[in-house]
Design a protein around this motif. Structure first.
Motif, short mmCIF file in Angstrom:
data_model
loop_
_atom_site.label_atom_id
_atom_site.label_comp_id
_atom_site.label_asym_id
_atom_site.label_seq_id
_atom_site.Cartn_x
_atom_site.Cartn_y
_atom_site.Cartn_z
N UNK A 154 0.83 -1.21 0.00
CA UNK A 154 0.00 0.00 0.00
C UNK A 154 0.86 1.25 0.00
N UNK A 155 1.92 1.26 0.83
CA UNK A 155 2.80 2.43 0.90
C UNK A 155 3.57 2.61 -0.40
N UNK A 208 2.49 2.23 -3.26
CA UNK A 208 1.59 2.81 -4.25
C UNK A 208 1.29 4.28 -3.97
N UNK A 209 2.03 4.86 -3.04
CA UNK A 209 1.91 6.29 -2.79
C UNK A 209 1.05 6.69 -1.61
N UNK A 210 0.40 5.73 -0.97
CA UNK A 210 -0.44 6.04 0.19
C UNK A 210 0.42 6.29 1.42
N UNK A 211 -0.14 7.02 2.37
CA UNK A 211 0.48 7.23 3.67
C UNK A 211 -0.28 6.44 4.73
N UNK A 212 0.39 6.14 5.81
CA UNK A 212 -0.26 5.50 6.95
C UNK A 212 0.03 6.32 8.20
N UNK A 240 8.08 5.47 -4.19
CA UNK A 240 7.14 6.17 -3.32
C UNK A 240 7.47 6.06 -1.83
N UNK A 241 8.34 5.14 -1.46
CA UNK A 241 8.72 5.01 -0.05
C UNK A 241 10.07 5.67 0.16
#
Length: 531
Positions: A250-251, A253-257, A306-307
């Motif tokens: 998920x990270x 793919x550009x998402x943040x947590x 992205x990470x």
């Protein structure tokens, strides 16, 4: 509800009169095995029904029971497969934009947890970037001094560090997900605009009866064939630690947590109550993390672009759990081996070169103790944590590294070991008294006992062979001081093992077969070392 739960737990099954209240449960009467049955789905409470209210007249949420289809010839992908079936079915039942994931042994401990998570998702500034909000995993059954250690430092401190480096990893429970991120969507500016404009409406179209029949196909064991589920969508199947791999995907793919640790724990679960359960659990984790490191999902490859690099390095702390076992084994075995041979490994105590060693030993241990106590632990709990750190390094992660190497060369296959959550009364009583549980044979116990006896024999050899006085004794301590100190520490850490082998009489003692094997191995190793 409390009486219902307690009566069903003591009975060991759902009473017949309760099952008759829901037609869906009748299908279990024709099931011969829990590993071979069709999809069984029952809507227990339909939140759209105006009569679905509690005793105060407030609307109840929709509650659905689901047992996905299982067939012996089709791999069901363990927990990850179950979660993916639930994700698909929930998209038909409610299609709620956010999904809470907790383990089956967990319960809510903070009524504000969901609201707090939604505050992150619905933030007008950056909420659209967030894929999941991770709460720390906490346990309700820990003893005062945490006899088998805990995840206290990992969950409360290290995940906070993850958060500062780009977002915490997904730990498989206590997590609120955005549905789009679990559906395989990549984060983009176009998607961000859509999420900002999205209006969350309570209205769900369709009847409960239609959904109940329609959803069973989504939980069939053949539904995922030739689909991206488990690869690009949902929870990933290609690792024993499906949670960590899913969060990393998920990270990437550009998402943040986001990591959120409220003052009152959000969810509480059950931790392992025996030593073997703890070691087996960490063996699976260690092997899964190594599996990620040596695959196409390595953080340095899978995480680009992205990470951030610091987040990739954060994942490596856990990816290297298994390989780091060899460094620990060196310090547990080689110094005692060299004591037998009269070989000095470290600088003299009186030498200025010994100062850095003393500094590192003292500062690192004090830092670790202060960190643990600051997070709410006890001094004795910290000692138990150090003991379990060594036990896991010399058994769980060692077996994890060996097993994964065998799998790479095709000698064995991956297996998902489930951690036991239920213990008999005697085991539970000893756990409450903080008495370490052995009880059954395991090669892990043989390794632990052999190393413990080898260090004890090394210490005895030093004491008996150097019965000197005055200057002679001081010279011996000056030359071998660091090794003797390390040997004393290892013997102290292994005190529960000596007790389990030679002094305890209860059913939780070390099995006689393990004791005999370990004594033979330790004596053989000591003899070969001397001669």
């Amino acid at each position: 509800m409390k009486n219902r739960i307690e009566s069903i737990t003591s009975l060991g099954k759902v009473p017949a009169y309760r099952r008759k209240e829901h037609n869906g449960f009748d299908e279990w009467d024709f099931v011969l095995s829990p590993h071979h049955h069709p999809s069984i789905l029952q809507i227990l409470i339909d939140g759209r029904d105006p009569n679905a209210i509690d005793i105060e007249g407030k609307a109840l949420p929709t509650l659905v029971y689901l047992a996905r289809e299982k067939r012996p010839q089709i791999h069901h992908n363990f927990k990850a497969g179950a979660l993916n079936a639930l994700i698909r079915v929930s998209s038909k039942v409610s299609n709620a934009p956010f999904i809470l994931n907790v383990d089956c042994d967990m319960f809510s401990n903070n009524s504000k947890a969901i609201r707090d998570a939604l505050c992150f998702f619905l933030d007008e500034g950056n909420g659209h970037e967030i894929a999941y909000v991770q709460y720390p995993q906490a346990f309700d059954n820990l003893t005062e001094n945490e006899i088998y250690g805990s995840l206290r430092v990992l969950m409360k401190l290290e995940l906070a560090g993850f958060d500062g480096n780009g977002g915490p990893c997904y730990v498989g429970t206590g997590c609120v997900h955005r549905r789009e991120s679990l559906s395989g969507m990549k984060y983009s500016e176009e998607l961000a605009v859509e999420l900002k404009a999205m209006k969350y409406d309570k209205k769900i179209i369709g009847s409960a009866s239609f959904n109940e029949e329609d959803c069973k196909a989504l939980a069939s064991c053949t539904y995922e064939e030739n689909t991206p589920w488990g690869k690009e969508k949902g929870v990933k199947y290609e690792s024993l630690v499906e949670d960590v791999l899913t969060g990393m995907s998920i990270q990437s793919k550009g998402w943040r947590s986001v990591f959120f640790n409220p003052q009152r724990e959000a969810f509480l679960g059950m931790g392992p109550t025996t030593l073997l359960d703890t070691l087996v659990q960490h063996k699976r984790w260690g092997e899964g993390e190594l599996q990620i490191l040596l695959s196409k999902h390595c953080p340095f490859v899978y995480g680009r672009p992205n990470m951030p690099l610091k987040l990739q390095l954060s994942y490596c702390i856990y990816n290297l759990w298994a390989p780091n076992c060899f460094a620990t084994l060196y310090y547990v075995f080689v110094p005692s081996f060299c004591l037998f041979r009269g070989i000095s490994l470290f600088p003299k105590i009186s030498s200025s070169w010994g100062i850095p060693y003393l500094y590192v030993i003292f500062v690192h241990r004090v830092h670790s103790l202060v960190e643990y106590v600051w997070l709410g632990g006890t001094v004795r709990g910290w000692l138990n944590e150090q003991r379990m750190w060594m036990f896991k390094r010399t058994t769980s992660y060692l077996f994890a590294a060996i097993d994964h190497m065998l799998k790479l060369f095709g000698f064995s296959k991956s297996a998902f070991a489930i951690t036991g959550k239920v213990a008999d009364d005697d085991v539970h009583r000893r756990y409450e008294q903080e008495i370490m549980e052995f009880g059954t044979w395991s090669p892990m116990f043989t390794v632990l006992a052999t190393l413990a006896l080898f260090n004890l024999l090394g210490l005895i050899a030093v004491v008996t062979n150097n019965v000197a006085i005055g200057d002679a004794r001081m010279k011996i301590f000056d030359v071998f001081g660091f090794q003797i100190l390390l040997c004393y520490v290892l013997v102290f850490i292994n005190l529960p093992i000596y007790q389990g082998m030679f002094f305890r009489k209860d059913s939780g003692k070390m099995p006689a077969s393990v004791t005999l094997q370990s004594v033979a191995f330790a004596l053989l190793a000591s003899t070969l070392t001397i001669y």
